[in-house]
Design a protein around this motif. Structure first.
Motif, PDB file in Angstrom:
ATOM      1  N   HIS A   1       0.821  -1.202   0.000  1.00  9.02           N
ATOM      2  CA  HIS A   1       0.000   0.000   0.000  1.00  9.02           C
ATOM      3  C   HIS A   1       0.859   1.258   0.000  1.00  9.02           C
ATOM      4  CE1 HIS A   1      -2.327   3.141   2.299  1.00  9.02           C
ATOM      5  NE2 HIS A   1      -2.994   2.996   1.182  1.00  9.02           N
TER       6      HIS A   1
ATOM      7  N   LEU B   1       2.949   1.293  -4.036  1.00  8.74           N
ATOM      8  CA  LEU B   1       2.299   0.633  -5.164  1.00  8.74           C
ATOM      9  C   LEU B   1       3.241   0.675  -6.362  1.00  8.74           C
ATOM     10  CD1 LEU B   1      -1.424   1.736  -5.130  1.00  8.74           C
ATOM     11  CD2 LEU B   1      -0.495  -0.539  -4.816  1.00  8.74           C
TER      12      LEU B   1
ATOM     13  N   VAL C   1      -4.614   1.181 -10.529  1.00 11.80           N
ATOM     14  CA  VAL C   1      -4.431   1.489  -9.111  1.00 11.80           C
ATOM     15  C   VAL C   1      -5.768   1.374  -8.398  1.00 11.80           C
ATOM     16  CG1 VAL C   1      -3.927   3.346  -7.501  1.00 11.80           C
ATOM     17  CG2 VAL C   1      -2.398   2.915  -9.382  1.00 11.80           C
ATOM     18  N   ASN C   2      -6.791   1.922  -9.038  1.00 15.26           N
ATOM     19  CA  ASN C   2      -8.118   1.817  -8.426  1.00 15.26           C
ATOM     20  C   ASN C   2      -8.509   0.364  -8.219  1.00 15.26           C
ATOM     21  OD1 ASN C   2      -8.493   4.495  -8.272  1.00 15.26           O
ATOM     22  ND2 ASN C   2      -9.640   4.664 -10.197  1.00 15.26           N
TER      23      ASN C   2
ATOM     24  N   ARG D   1      -6.469  -1.206  -5.432  1.00  9.33           N
ATOM     25  CA  ARG D   1      -6.884  -0.759  -4.102  1.00  9.33           C
ATOM     26  C   ARG D   1      -8.204  -1.384  -3.701  1.00  9.33           C
ATOM     27  NH1 ARG D   1      -4.915   4.065  -1.903  1.00  9.33           N
ATOM     28  NH2 ARG D   1      -7.003   4.776  -1.431  1.00  9.33           N
ATOM     29  N   LYS D   2      -9.082  -1.456  -4.648  1.00  4.55           N
ATOM     30  CA  LYS D   2     -10.373  -2.077  -4.361  1.00  4.55           C
ATOM     31  C   LYS D   2     -10.182  -3.525  -3.967  1.00  4.55           C
ATOM     32  CE  LYS D   2     -14.402  -0.924  -6.585  1.00  4.55           C
ATOM     33  NZ  LYS D   2     -15.302  -0.993  -5.445  1.00  4.55           N
TER      34      LYS D   2
ATOM     35  N   MET E   1      -7.517  -4.859  -2.788  1.00  2.61           N
ATOM     36  CA  MET E   1      -6.844  -4.950  -1.492  1.00  2.61           C
ATOM     37  C   MET E   1      -7.848  -4.749  -0.364  1.00  2.61           C
ATOM     38  SD  MET E   1      -3.765  -2.691   0.056  1.00  2.61           S
ATOM     39  CE  MET E   1      -2.604  -2.907  -1.214  1.00  2.61           C
ATOM     40  N   LYS E   2      -8.718  -3.816  -0.590  1.00  2.00           N
ATOM     41  CA  LYS E   2      -9.744  -3.552   0.416  1.00  2.00           C
ATOM     42  C   LYS E   2     -10.575  -4.812   0.650  1.00  2.00           C
ATOM     43  CE  LYS E   2     -13.744  -0.758   0.365  1.00  2.00           C
ATOM     44  NZ  LYS E   2     -14.408   0.299  -0.389  1.00  2.00           N
TER      45      LYS E   2
ATOM     46  N   ASP F   1      -7.368   3.926   5.244  1.00  2.00           N
ATOM     47  CA  ASP F   1      -6.573   4.555   4.195  1.00  2.00           C
ATOM     48  C   ASP F   1      -7.113   4.246   2.811  1.00  2.00           C
ATOM     49  OD1 ASP F   1      -4.932   5.771   5.883  1.00  2.00           O
ATOM     50  OD2 ASP F   1      -3.180   4.502   5.550  1.00  2.00           O
ATOM     51  N   LEU F   2      -7.635   3.056   2.668  1.00  2.00           N
ATOM     52  CA  LEU F   2      -8.140   2.644   1.361  1.00  2.00           C
ATOM     53  C   LEU F   2      -9.531   3.194   1.098  1.00  2.00           C
ATOM     54  CD1 LEU F   2      -6.928  -1.042   1.323  1.00  2.00           C
ATOM     55  CD2 LEU F   2      -6.213   0.748  -0.245  1.00  2.00           C
TER      56      LEU F   2
ATOM     57  N   THR G   1      -4.257   7.840  -4.792  1.00  2.00           N
ATOM     58  CA  THR G   1      -4.438   6.984  -3.633  1.00  2.00           C
ATOM     59  C   THR G   1      -4.606   7.774  -2.347  1.00  2.00           C
ATOM     60  OG1 THR G   1      -2.068   6.904  -3.350  1.00  2.00           O
ATOM     61  CG2 THR G   1      -3.070   5.145  -4.623  1.00  2.00           C
TER      62      THR G   1
ATOM     63  N   THR H   1      -6.011   9.625   0.572  1.00  2.00           N
ATOM     64  CA  THR H   1      -7.298   9.876   1.218  1.00  2.00           C
ATOM     65  C   THR H   1      -7.021  10.754   2.423  1.00  2.00           C
ATOM     66  OG1 THR H   1      -6.923   7.733   2.231  1.00  2.00           O
ATOM     67  CG2 THR H   1      -8.638   7.853   0.563  1.00  2.00           C
TER      68      THR H   1
END
Lengths: 1182, 191
Positions: A260, A263, A272-273, A276-277, A279-280, A305-306, A421, A423
């Motif tokens: 995270h 990346l 990346v989106n 991240r999704k 990973m979430k 964070d995600l 990324t 937030t």
């Protein structure tokens, strides 16, 4: 019943035979696949007894050209193995073949998929078998080989293959570890079922292997250039592993954390989106798992964070009662299969977590924990240690400092990845947030190989886990970790205020009991101190070098040479010199060593080296190469070395570019023909040398003697073959240079003739060089040693030398490739005046070389570009300087003159080739040119200075002078014509008395009389006195032509009479009275002279003089004419010839004119004085 | 062997069916699904949707709506849509209940994409066959559904033409993204 079964069996068998026969004949892959699927269904699900019979037949389809069919076969093999384990040994080899299918990646992927299942089935089979047969043993070992191969595929070129490799690794890890309490319940077989007695697959070894595979997977997961698909597959696998094997959970979470924070930079925005999704999703999945309780804090921070909402997080949390259950569990005795690790881990957490609740993340109000760190530090992994270390120090002041310091490193705009990324930090300033930042920092620090954690772990030495080793190893190659740190800090540190002490979350893996590890050399060895290393290397080298004879005697010469070569390629400094010295001691005998050395270097460069380290720069190869060359060049026993030198260039795997400067010209020419791939380099070197021919006069080159001369000496070396090598020192360099340049030039020309392609290339090079001339100032390239720039601050001007430098080789090529001349013409137009002058000056030799017949030259004349007229004129001049112009050339020039450029100067060189008419037509323009040019024109026309043998002029001297007289005064003013004629008169060899006589005769015949006639007469007379007779004749004839009617000629006539007295008296007397009066008006002194002359006449002679003439002589006014009694009526009928005969020939020196007549002396005085209208005349004649 | 496609939206009514119709017209191997709990259709008022269970046939929904308010559902195009759907297959299907396996699953909304991922995460992969989940956001109305179907068809054509899907997909998707100027999500899951 039995018979029906039989018939069914037979049916199935027959069907299979039928289907397989069809399939082997079918062309369409779809039908083939359908048939095979049917057979599979029949054999495996309906009548497994047939499996044995048909296995070979079906598997035979694995060599089918269609990938789809091959995949179907793999499906069959997989099913067959599941159905009947005995099949495994029979198909293992087939799998091995299919795994290396080079035609279809799809087949490879399918094979990997099949192998992962078969591998598991096989282990199960081994475990359940009572005895392990040899067949099973070898099948297992083959599978092991394939397993290693597949794991290696994680670095495969194909994305899909990598994905499958990841999944395969996942299978291996899950299969080869023990199940744990609290893990996901899976029906799959795992290490639990493998009996400890199984010899060929020891559970401990298997688990060991699984851990190393896991470490590999983690490493792959963290690799910086992983593709998004691989990354997501990898995350999925890791999560699954974590859920099934909670002992690995912390490692997985720290891997996700590290991902995270870093990346892969190669991912696009949407990737990346997606990542991240994904990973979430994975984290939420982990959160659901009860075993993740210990890591909840990290997971939740990551999730926040995600961009996961609080409710999402809460929803994924296991219900509180389960958590409580989990907290209690440590008091219960651990399960049998469990090793004791989880227990200790959990116990530790019970202590720590007693005062915590699950609210802490959102409230951020975790109470401080009493230093659990010291107690358990040895168990924490590097990140944890560093995290604690960082956390202690993260005060607001330090945070502010860090931000300030890292401000310098911030890019101007946030990178896409970051803005994507980032937030906003919801829980800024809370201890959990500080903890999180500390952890992020720790991850980065550990990644960069710094911080107390790394040191602590390093001190633990061999006890480190694989994962940590990966990290420690990465320490060797710090990969720009600082930038990410700064970015992360700047993004996350902003609003932190408080500092709190929170216990570390320890990792589980340290609790694992460590079994015997495979030997890893780097783990147990330490690098030697540098000086010791060097000492030992030197000693080793010395021994090897000394062992030459021994090795040869023992038959190990080859081995020794190889060893030396290998060592040399890693040498530096004086070791290299030592090696070189050794080689040079006996160049002939050790050339093999030289070559193996060079090849070893080359292998290193190209990555063929078996030492594993790939040096991508050719620097060291070039260094060795150049060292060898220069060493060979300066050797006194150069002749011995020369063969080796030649061999070096011709046989070395790669000729270093920097070495081309050092090459001799012979070598160069050989190289050009034998090493086509590097031809251009050599040619450049050669051309460079050749262009330097002109450079002995180069002032700037003199300013840099050192480098310049080195090149030259080196270049000249092999050519001159120097018995007198030592002479070629600085003092001699000029001569050497010249010689060398000439040599190079000759070589260039020779090669130019031999090789068409090269020739073309050279021409283009030279054209480029030529084009430099167009520049305002000479390019730096030309100065100094070609590569060195001009000294700063010095503005450069084109000098003769520089321009010559550009032209030299070009002009040398010109006679061989005449078409080049056009280029020159174009360039010429654009050059400065100075350069133009230089070009014109150096043009002579090449143009002469080309000759007048050159079609290219003729074309050039024909197509003369605007502005290049001077060039063309110069060319034509050069051509016609010594020889008369050829008809073609004349035609071209005439054409050019008439159609395009009406500059008469073009005509000059070819004047002699023109027709008479043309020359005469051009004359008015020609004589208007600059006097020097006019002189040249006349020289050409009159053949002065030229070979009399083959001289031919369109005009004879007579014609020329006549033509000059006949020039239309409207086209050309009189003065110019006069100048031109005087030029003619100056050429006394040509315009002799006779010639002039002819000219005068011809002019006299003309009517009207040429204006300049009288002037020419006077001039001729001035040159040649003996022409007086002719002149008199002319004058007489002029009188008969009534010369007084032409004013100018008449004035000339009078003047001529003045000059030619007393001879002219006779003529004057023949004039009618009116013109005579005019004469006297102009020249009054003539009257008395004439009177005296008449007085000397005899009476009879005097009687011939008409009375009115006498009257004029006596000075009577015209009105008195009527009173004059002596006026003879026959005046007009006097025959001039008879008069001439009657008059005695005029004496050359007229003594009689000297004493003037007393009567005459008085008369003029009595007459009113009249102005002398000689001004106009004089002005014309001056 | 063509790829097996699945197009998925929430209710297996509008977007997925539009794409399904278009793709099968272009002779792709395609199925369509919903991921929601129920099949929801707009009703007479925003707070009064028509809700059916998965498994109800298009035919019966068609009849039901026709009975309720023929003019309204003709006007807003629902009847026409259902008419098209019933010609394609019997009724809405739920992806979570489908045993079939696919190579590519295209979802029409991020929420649906999430649900698909959740579904795969909750399963245990057995044979490790990869499946690509791709999300293209399409608004739930007729026009957007039509445009969306074109886009999906474009994408599927490219994927179908690829010699090695696994190796090419990253590049293809990036290219598609920049061409269609839409953000897409993509991940790989395993059966």
């Amino acid at each position: 019943m039995a018979s029906r079964e039989m018939s069914e069996g037979n049916d199935a068998q027959e069907q299979c035979v039928e289907l397989l026969n069809q399939a082997s004949l079918l062309q369409d892959e779809r039908q083939k696949v359908t048939n095979l699927k049917k057979v599979q269904e029949l054999i495996i699900h309906q009548d497994p007894a047939l499996l044995d019979n048909f296995l070979d037949e079906v598997v035979a389809f694995q060599s089918d050209p269609s990938a789809e069919v091959r995949r179907t076969v793999l499906g069959f093999i997989e099913e067959a193995c599941k159905k009947d384990n005995e099949m495994i040994p029979k198909v293992v080899a087939n799998l091995g073949i299919l795994l290396q299918d080079s035609f279809s990646m799809a087949v490879v992927k399918r094979t990997m998929q099949a192998i992962s299942n078969i591998y598991r089935v096989t282990l199960q089979w081994l475990s359940s078998a009572r005895t392990v047969t040899e067949v099973m043993d070898s099948a297992w070992s083959m599978l092991g080989q394939m397993k290693r191969r597949i794991i290696g595929y994680v670095d495969h070129d194909n994305d899909g293959v990598r994905t499958m490799a990841v999944k395969f690794m996942e299978t291996v890890i899950l299969l080869q570890t023990f199940s744990e309490p609290g893990s996901l319940k899976r029906p799959e077989f795992c290490l639990d079922g493998v009996p400890i007695t199984l010899k060929i697959a020891r559970p401990r070894k298997l688990e060991e292997e699984a851990r190393s595979v896991f470490a590999q997977l983690i490493k792959f997961h963290g690799s910086p250039h992983i593709s998004s698909v691989n990354l997501m597959a990898c995350m999925g696998s890791l999560t699954l592993i974590a859920r099934c094997r909670p002992s690995l959970l912390t490692q997985v979470i720290s891997a996700l954390e590290s991902l995270h924070a870093n990346l892969p930079p190669t991912l696009s925005k949407s990737q990346v989106n997606s990542v991240r999704k994904h990973m979430k999703m994975q984290l939420l999945n982990l959160l659901k798992h009860p075993a993740s309780y210990d890591s909840h804090r990290n997971i939740c921070t990551l999730l926040t964070d995600l961009g996961a909402s609080q409710s999402e997080v809460m929803r994924a949390m296991p219900p509180p009662e389960e958590l409580r259950k989990r907290q209690r569990r440590p008091e219960e005795p651990p399960g049998d299969a469990d090793d004791d690790t989880p227990v200790t881990k959990r116990q530790k957490f019970v202590e720590d977590d007693d005062d915590e609740d699950e609210e802490e993340e959102e409230a951020g109000g975790a109470p401080p924990r009493p230093a659990p760190l010291d107690k358990k530090q040895h168990k924490a992994n590097a990140i944890d240690i560093t995290e604690a270390w960082a956390f202690e120090r993260l005060t607001p002041a330090l945070a502010a400092n860090l931000v300030l310091v890292s401000m310098h490193n911030l890019p101007d705009t946030p990178p896409a990845l970051f803005s994507n990324t980032f937030t906003p930090i919801s829980a800024a300033g809370t201890s959990s947030q500080i903890q999180h930042v500390a952890r992020l920092l720790a991850a980065q620090l550990t990644h960069a190989g710094i911080g107390p954690g790394v040191e602590a772990t390093r001190n633990q030495g061999i006890q480190m886990t694989d994962h940590d080793w990966e990290m420690a190893e990465e320490e060797e190659t710090p990969s720009g970790a600082r930038q990410p740190i700064a970015t992360v800090l700047a993004g996350t540190v902003s609003g932190r205020e408080t500092k709190k002490k929170v216990a570390l979350l320890p990792s589980g893996q340290m609790n694992k009991k460590h079994m015997a590890k495979p030997l890893r050399l780097p783990e147990i060895t330490r690098p030697l101190p540098a000086d010791e290393l060097e000492r030992m290397m030197t000693a080793a080298l010395d021994r090897l070098l000394a062992a030459e004879r021994t090795a040869r005697a023992g038959g190990l010469a080859a081995a020794r040479s190889k060893l030396l070569a290998m060592m040399s390629s890693h040498f530096t400094g004086h070791l290299l010199e030592k090696m070189l010295g050794h080689v040079l001691e006996d160049i002939g005998g050790r050339s093999d060593l030289v070559f193996s050395w060079l090849y070893e270097e080359y292998a290193n460069v190209s990555g063929f080296s078996n030492l594993g380290q790939v040096v991508h720069s050719t620097a060291s190869y070039e260094q060795v190469f150049c060292m060898l060359i220069s060493a060979l060049m300066v050797r006194p026993d150069f002749k011995d070395g020369e063969t080796l030198l030649t061999r070096l260039f011709l046989e070395a795997p790669l000729v270093a570019e920097s070495a081309t400067h050092r090459q001799g010209i012979q070598l160069l020419s050989q190289l050009i023909s034998r090493r086509p791939s590097k031809q251009l380099t050599y040619i450049s070197a050669l051309l460079q040398l050749a262009s330097h021919n002109a450079s002995e006069v180069r002032p700037l080159a003199r300013a840099r003697p050192a480098s310049f001369t080195r090149t030259w000496v080196a270049a000249a070396g092999p050519v001159l073959l120097l018995p007198d090598f030592s002479c070629l020192e600085f003092g001699m360099r000029l001569k050497a240079r010249k010689r060398c340049g000439r040599r190079a030039l000759a070589t260039v020309l020779e090669l130019h003739g031999m090789n068409g392609a090269l020739a073309a290339w050279w021409r283009s090079t030279q054209s480029t060089r030529l084009k430099y001339l167009r520049l305002r100032t000479p390019p730096a390239l030309l100065l100094g040693d070609d590569q060195s720039a001009a000294p700063a601050g010095v503005t450069l001007e084109w000098t003769d030398e520089l321009a010559k430098l550009c032209l030299h080789l070009y002009l040398a090529l010109l006679p061989r490739r005449e078409s080049l001349i056009h280029e020159l013409a174009h360039v010429y137009v654009q050059t400065t005046a100075d350069v133009k002058r230089t070009i014109l000056r150096v043009l002579e030799a090449p143009i002469r070389g080309m000759g007048m017949e050159s079609p290219e030259l003729l074309t050039l004349v024909e197509t003369c570009p605007k502005g290049a007229e001077t060039l063309i004129t110069r060319v034509i001049h050069i051509l016609t300087d010594k020889t008369p112009p050829s008809a073609e050339l004349v035609d071209r020039v005439r054409d050019l003159y008439q159609k395009r450029v009406s500059d008469v100067r073009f005509l000059i060189p070819v004047l002699n080739g023109l027709r008479k008419r043309e020359v005469i037509a051009a004359l008015p323009k020609l004589i208007r040119l600059n006097p020097v040019v006019v002189k040249e024109v006349f020289n050409r026309l009159l053949g002065i200075h030229s070979d009399t043998a083959n001289f031919s002029s369109p005009l004879t001297p007579v014609e020329l002078l006549v033509a000059l007289h006949n020039i239309d005064p409207t086209k050309c003013d009189m003065k110019t014509i006069i100048k031109a004629t005087s030029l003619c008169f100056a050429e006394k060899q040509v315009y002799t008395q006779e010639v002039l006589a002819v000219v005068l005769q011809q002019l006299m015949e003309q009517s009207p009389l040429p204006v300049l006639l009288m002037r020419t007469v006077i001039q001729s007379l001035a040159l040649y006195n003996r022409l007086i007779g002719l002149v008199m004749n002319i004058l007489q004839r002029l009188t008969s032509k009534q010369v007084w009617t032409q004013k100018k000629v008449w004035e000339g006539f009078i003047k001529c009479c003045q000059r030619t007295k007393p001879s002219s008296y006779q003529v004057l007397l023949q004039l009618p009275p009116e013109p005579l009066r005019d004469v006297f008006a102009t020249a009054p002194e003539l009257r008395s002279n004439l009177l005296d002359y008449v007085a000397s006449f005899s009476e009879a002679q005097r009687g011939h003089i008409p009375t009115d003439v006498m009257r004029v002589l006596n000075g009577d006014r015209p009105r008195e004419l009527a009173d004059e009694p002596m006026s003879p009526p026959e005046v007009d009928s006097i025959d001039p010839v008879s008069v001439r005969e009657a008059v005695p020939p005029p004496p050359l020196n007229p003594p009689r004119s000297a004493p003037p007549h007393p009567r005459e002396r008085n008369r003029p005085r009595s007459r009113p004085k009249r102005p002398v209208p000689a001004a106009a005349w004089d002005s014309q004649f001056s | 062997m063509g790829l097996r496609f699945a197009v998925v939206c929430s209710s297996n009514m509008n977007r997925s069916m539009e794409a399904h119709a278009y793709l099968s017209k272009k002779s792709f191997t395609v199925q369509s699904f919903g991921t929601g709990d129920k099949v929801k259709l707009p009703g007479s008022a925003p707070n009064k949707p028509n809700v059916y269970d998965f498994g109800t046939s298009y035919e019966s929904i068609y009849q039901d709506l026709q009975d309720k308010d023929r003019t309204l559902y003709t006007q807003n195009g629902l009847l026409h849509m259902l008419d098209r759907n019933r010609r394609i297959k019997a009724g809405p299907q739920r992806l979570q209940e489908c045993p079939d396996k696919f190579d590519v699953v295209v979802s029409c909304e991020e929420r649906v994409y999430d649900q698909i991922l959740e579904m795969f995460e909750s399963r245990e992969p057995t044979e490790n066959t990869p499946v690509h989940i791709i999300n293209i956001d399409i608004q739930d109305n007729h026009e957007e559904a039509t445009i969306g179907a074109f886009l999906i068809c474009d994408l599927c054509t490219q994927l179908e033409e690829s010699q090695d899907l696994e190796d090419d997909i990253d590049e293809l998707l990036q290219e598609f993204e920049s061409k269609a100027n839409r953000q897409i999500l993509h991940c790989v899951q395993f059966y």
